[in-house]
Design an enzyme around this catalytic site. Sequence first.
Site, PDB file in Angstrom:
ATOM      1  N   LYS A  22       0.801  -1.286   0.016  1.00 19.36           N
ATOM      2  CA  LYS A  22       0.041   0.178   0.110  1.00 19.36           C
ATOM      3  C   LYS A  22       0.845   1.302   0.019  1.00 19.36           C
ATOM      4  CE  LYS A  22      -1.669   1.966   4.195  1.00 19.36           C
ATOM      5  NZ  LYS A  22      -1.636   3.537   4.093  1.00 19.36           N
ATOM      6  N   ASN A  23       2.000   1.321   0.894  1.00 18.71           N
ATOM      7  CA  ASN A  23       2.628   2.449   1.203  1.00 18.71           C
ATOM      8  C   ASN A  23       3.631   2.613   0.071  1.00 18.71           C
ATOM      9  OD1 ASN A  23       1.099   3.034   3.333  1.00 18.71           O
ATOM     10  ND2 ASN A  23       2.621   2.384   4.827  1.00 18.71           N
ATOM     11  N   ARG A  93      -3.790  10.470   4.142  1.00 21.28           N
ATOM     12  CA  ARG A  93      -2.501  11.052   4.237  1.00 21.28           C
ATOM     13  C   ARG A  93      -1.567  11.214   3.117  1.00 21.28           C
ATOM     14  NH1 ARG A  93       0.511  13.960   7.861  1.00 21.28           N
ATOM     15  NH2 ARG A  93       2.504  13.765   7.632  1.00 21.28           N
ATOM     16  N   CYS A 117      -4.811   8.237   9.261  1.00 15.93           N
ATOM     17  CA  CYS A 117      -5.146   7.524  10.364  1.00 15.93           C
ATOM     18  C   CYS A 117      -5.100   8.294  11.510  1.00 15.93           C
ATOM     19  CB  CYS A 117      -4.364   6.214  10.737  1.00 15.93           C
ATOM     20  SG  CYS A 117      -4.955   5.068   9.582  1.00 15.93           S
ATOM     21  N   ARG A 122      -0.092  14.962  12.824  1.00 16.49           N
ATOM     22  CA  ARG A 122       0.766  14.585  11.823  1.00 16.49           C
ATOM     23  C   ARG A 122       0.976  15.902  11.073  1.00 16.49           C
ATOM     24  NH1 ARG A 122      -1.651   9.072   9.542  1.00 16.49           N
ATOM     25  NH2 ARG A 122       0.244   8.769   8.464  1.00 16.49           N
ATOM     26  N   PRO A 123       1.771  16.800  11.386  1.00 15.89           N
ATOM     27  CA  PRO A 123       2.087  17.916  10.404  1.00 15.89           C
ATOM     28  C   PRO A 123       2.934  17.695   9.378  1.00 15.89           C
ATOM     29  CG  PRO A 123       3.422  18.070  12.457  1.00 15.89           C
ATOM     30  CD  PRO A 123       2.567  16.789  12.590  1.00 15.89           C
ATOM     31  N   ILE A 124       3.011  18.646   8.380  1.00 13.41           N
ATOM     32  CA  ILE A 124       3.882  18.599   7.297  1.00 13.41           C
ATOM     33  C   ILE A 124       5.074  19.433   7.153  1.00 13.41           C
ATOM     34  CG2 ILE A 124       2.173  17.173   5.911  1.00 13.41           C
ATOM     35  CD1 ILE A 124       1.625  19.957   4.152  1.00 13.41           C
ATOM     36  N   ASP A 125       5.445  19.851   8.448  1.00  9.74           N
ATOM     37  CA  ASP A 125       6.555  20.653   8.320  1.00  9.74           C
ATOM     38  C   ASP A 125       7.814  20.516   7.702  1.00  9.74           C
ATOM     39  OD1 ASP A 125       6.544  19.081  10.774  1.00  9.74           O
ATOM     40  OD2 ASP A 125       8.486  19.941  11.187  1.00  9.74           O
ATOM     41  N   GLN A 126       8.130  19.089   7.847  1.00 10.77           N
ATOM     42  CA  GLN A 126       9.459  18.689   7.074  1.00 10.77           C
ATOM     43  C   GLN A 126       9.315  18.682   5.589  1.00 10.77           C
ATOM     44  OE1 GLN A 126      12.496  17.995   8.949  1.00 10.77           O
ATOM     45  NE2 GLN A 126      11.195  19.430  10.139  1.00 10.77           N
ATOM     46  N   ASP A 305       3.963   0.207  11.873  1.00  9.93           N
ATOM     47  CA  ASP A 305       2.792  -0.250  11.348  1.00  9.93           C
ATOM     48  C   ASP A 305       2.545  -1.602  12.020  1.00  9.93           C
ATOM     49  OD1 ASP A 305       3.036   1.594   8.210  1.00  9.93           O
ATOM     50  OD2 ASP A 305       2.534   2.537  10.158  1.00  9.93           O
ATOM     51  N   ILE A 327       6.945   7.099  17.391  1.00 11.01           N
ATOM     52  CA  ILE A 327       7.007   7.513  16.197  1.00 11.01           C
ATOM     53  C   ILE A 327       5.744   8.611  15.725  1.00 11.01           C
ATOM     54  CG2 ILE A 327       6.646   6.865  13.471  1.00 11.01           C
ATOM     55  CD1 ILE A 327       9.269   5.669  14.227  1.00 11.01           C
ATOM     56  N   ARG A 397      -8.949   0.091   3.795  1.00 13.46           N
ATOM     57  CA  ARG A 397      -8.018   0.956   3.182  1.00 13.46           C
ATOM     58  C   ARG A 397      -6.716   0.301   2.835  1.00 13.46           C
ATOM     59  NH1 ARG A 397     -11.193   5.735   4.277  1.00 13.46           N
ATOM     60  NH2 ARG A 397     -10.183   6.594   2.442  1.00 13.46           N
TER      61      ARG A 397
HETATM   62  C1  EPZ Z   1       4.053   6.867   6.442  1.00 11.66           C
HETATM   63  O1  EPZ Z   1       3.248   7.900   7.166  1.00 11.66           O
HETATM   64  C2  EPZ Z   1       2.914   5.695   6.320  1.00 11.66           C
HETATM   65  N1  EPZ Z   1       1.848   6.237   5.232  1.00 11.66           N
HETATM   66  C3  EPZ Z   1       2.554   5.299   7.656  1.00 11.66           C
HETATM   67  O2  EPZ Z   1       1.835   4.034   7.483  1.00 11.66           O
HETATM   68  C4  EPZ Z   1       3.600   4.971   8.620  1.00 11.66           C
HETATM   69  O3  EPZ Z   1       3.355   4.596   9.841  1.00 11.66           O
HETATM   70  C5  EPZ Z   1       4.752   6.097   8.570  1.00 11.66           C
HETATM   71  O4  EPZ Z   1       5.004   6.363   7.196  1.00 11.66           O
HETATM   72  C6  EPZ Z   1       5.925   5.645   9.220  1.00 11.66           C
HETATM   73  O5  EPZ Z   1       6.728   4.430   8.740  1.00 11.66           O
HETATM   74  C7  EPZ Z   1       2.046   6.082   4.243  1.00 11.66           C
HETATM   75  O6  EPZ Z   1       3.126   5.647   3.618  1.00 11.66           O
HETATM   76  C8  EPZ Z   1       0.525   6.555   3.301  1.00 11.66           C
HETATM   77  P1  EPZ Z   1       6.221  10.030   8.734  1.00 11.66           P
HETATM   78  P2  EPZ Z   1       3.698   9.346   7.187  1.00 11.66           P
HETATM   79  O7  EPZ Z   1       6.425  11.180   7.911  1.00 11.66           O
HETATM   80  O8  EPZ Z   1       4.687   9.708   5.982  1.00 11.66           O
HETATM   81  C9  EPZ Z   1       6.010  13.198  12.231  1.00 11.66           C
HETATM   82  C10 EPZ Z   1      -0.230   2.853   7.648  1.00 11.66           C
HETATM   83  O9  EPZ Z   1      -0.744   2.339   8.657  1.00 11.66           O
HETATM   84  N2  EPZ Z   1       6.458  14.239  11.030  1.00 11.66           N
HETATM   85  O10 EPZ Z   1       7.504   8.928   8.602  1.00 11.66           O
HETATM   86  O11 EPZ Z   1       2.909  10.264   7.702  1.00 11.66           O
HETATM   87  C11 EPZ Z   1       4.660  12.431  11.830  1.00 11.66           C
HETATM   88  O12 EPZ Z   1       3.709  13.229  12.542  1.00 11.66           O
HETATM   89  C12 EPZ Z   1       0.213   3.912   7.860  1.00 11.66           C
HETATM   90  O13 EPZ Z   1       0.123   2.254   6.477  1.00 11.66           O
HETATM   91  C13 EPZ Z   1       6.265  15.481  11.584  1.00 11.66           C
HETATM   92  O14 EPZ Z   1       6.313  15.858  12.646  1.00 11.66           O
HETATM   93  O15 EPZ Z   1       4.937   9.175   8.413  1.00 11.66           O
HETATM   94  C14 EPZ Z   1       5.062  11.385  12.787  1.00 11.66           C
HETATM   95  O16 EPZ Z   1       4.698  11.295  14.122  1.00 11.66           O
HETATM   96  C15 EPZ Z   1      -0.087   4.912   9.102  1.00 11.66           C
HETATM   97  N3  EPZ Z   1       6.595  16.348  10.405  1.00 11.66           N
HETATM   98  C16 EPZ Z   1       6.494  11.077  12.541  1.00 11.66           C
HETATM   99  O17 EPZ Z   1       6.997  12.020  12.070  1.00 11.66           O
HETATM  100  C17 EPZ Z   1       6.474  16.115   9.130  1.00 11.66           C
HETATM  101  O18 EPZ Z   1       6.684  16.995   8.371  1.00 11.66           O
HETATM  102  C18 EPZ Z   1       6.905  10.113  11.309  1.00 11.66           C
HETATM  103  O19 EPZ Z   1       5.876  10.437  10.234  1.00 11.66           O
HETATM  104  C19 EPZ Z   1       6.425  14.663   8.894  1.00 11.66           C
HETATM  105  C20 EPZ Z   1       6.346  13.777   9.843  1.00 11.66           C
END
Ligand code: EPZ
Length: 428
Positions: A22-23, A93, A117, A122-126, A305, A327, A397
């Site tokens: 999926k991811n 997401r 989820c 879950r911000p997108i600052d990065q 996950d 995480i 999903r």
């Molecule tokens: C991806 O989410 C996956 N989703 C998630 O899978 C997975 O849990 C996650 O990566 C970690 O492996 C998809 O690929 C669609 P991150 P993502 O950016 O990209 C914080 C599932 O069950 N963060 O690695 O959102 C964030 O809030 C789903 O299949 C910031 O603070 O994960 C989190 O606490 C659930 N700012 C941590 O970092 C940012 O700009 C890791 O997030 C980006 C992230």
Amino acid sequence: MEKFVIRGGKPLHGTVNISGAKNAAVALVAATILCDEPCILENVPEISDITKCLKILKEMGAHIELLDRHTIKIDTKGITNPVVPYELARTMRASCYFLGTLLGRFHEAYVPMPGGCDLGDRPIDQHLKAFRCLGATDDIVNGNNHVRADSLDGNQIYFDFVTVGATMNAIFAAVKANSLTIIENAAKEPHIVDLANFLNSMGADIRGAGTDVIKIRGVDYLHGVTYATIPDQIEAGTYMVAAAATGGDVTICNVIPKHLESITAKLRKCGVHVEESDESVRVWVDGPILKTSLKTMPHPGFPTDMQPQFSTLLTMAEGTSIVTDDIFDNRFRYVGELRRMGADISVDGKVAVIQGVGKLHGAPVSATDLRAGAAMVIAGLAADGTTEVDNIVYIERGYEKIDEKFRGLGADIKRVYCPDSDAVAMSG
Ligand code: EPZ
């Protein structure tokens, strides 16, 4: 809506085939926006997140052709306006990937603030940091993230912490940017490597995917390709844990064992047998489940996950286990549902203390998110008596035909229509 009705206590036996990841697939589908010719994606999982991504592309003007259940031809030439349909994208997401791909192609994008989820903030600052490094500006317009750039110029991007989504988006924005981009502290998940392989097969120049430094030299043109998505490591891990939780003997086929190493290692630590072959793993149990401590980490560590599923297994272990998942802000929302089945778990922030109770007992429970829903199914399969899992729209999903696949392993699981509930699932 629908629910699963499970009569538990039956050990799972037989073989199960794993679908595409999926991811990875959600990123590959979004990446077709960058391609200058039609692409064919193979081994795409038949799940509602993919259906939604394809619907978004179609509404934006792409031509989508289903060649079979798992093979899709995508031509994004017809997309001329970098605006993503609001209602479709706000619950997912992965919609944030349209920021990077539309920015990479049009130098502008309007994408709803992403859903996903409910695992806490879950911000997108990065993601925005990466775009700004390449010369883009961003603001919020009517609930949309709006990014734009006069030109995208290669630069160094150093992430404050490892993030899968921001690594994906940095690749999307850099792949057609001018000159060289270097991403430092990059995520190393298998789906990052899969995306890089997909784009490189179109003619991109991405090196180092799978390490924490990814170098991307921008190119002007990406030609069409036929490409198969990797197998889903989390779906595979879910069936591995289900085999252990039910005391069964299951062979999980169409996997890349290397992607499962952290899950295999943890299962073996809990006394579960795992035998690896080239494209399958066999999981069986001939003794008690042993307690362990577990901390989720970015790849190649234990995946977050898989945390709800593994924690469910640990509720049946001998002794006390400790699970730490930092995480996300809150990935223990499912614990209350497991307690309905007799689990003894206490949660303090990002740490759960699980006292093994040997056996769970069937009860009506809810899926609180995608992976928590899978954990409820595992709990129902292992428990004695009957378990009803509602809000299965979350589960659908990310898991292709999960009830059918478990029935193929001997499970007594039925899908039942229940008209009164109306969950709207957000998906990660
Ligand atoms: C991806 O989410 C996956 N989703 C998630 O899978 C997975 O849990 C996650 O990566 C970690 O492996 C998809 O690929 C669609 P991150 P993502 O950016 O990209 C914080 C599932 O069950 N963060 O690695 O959102 C964030 O809030 C789903 O299949 C910031 O603070 O994960 C989190 O606490 C659930 N700012 C941590 O970092 C940012 O700009 C890791 O997030 C980006 C992230």
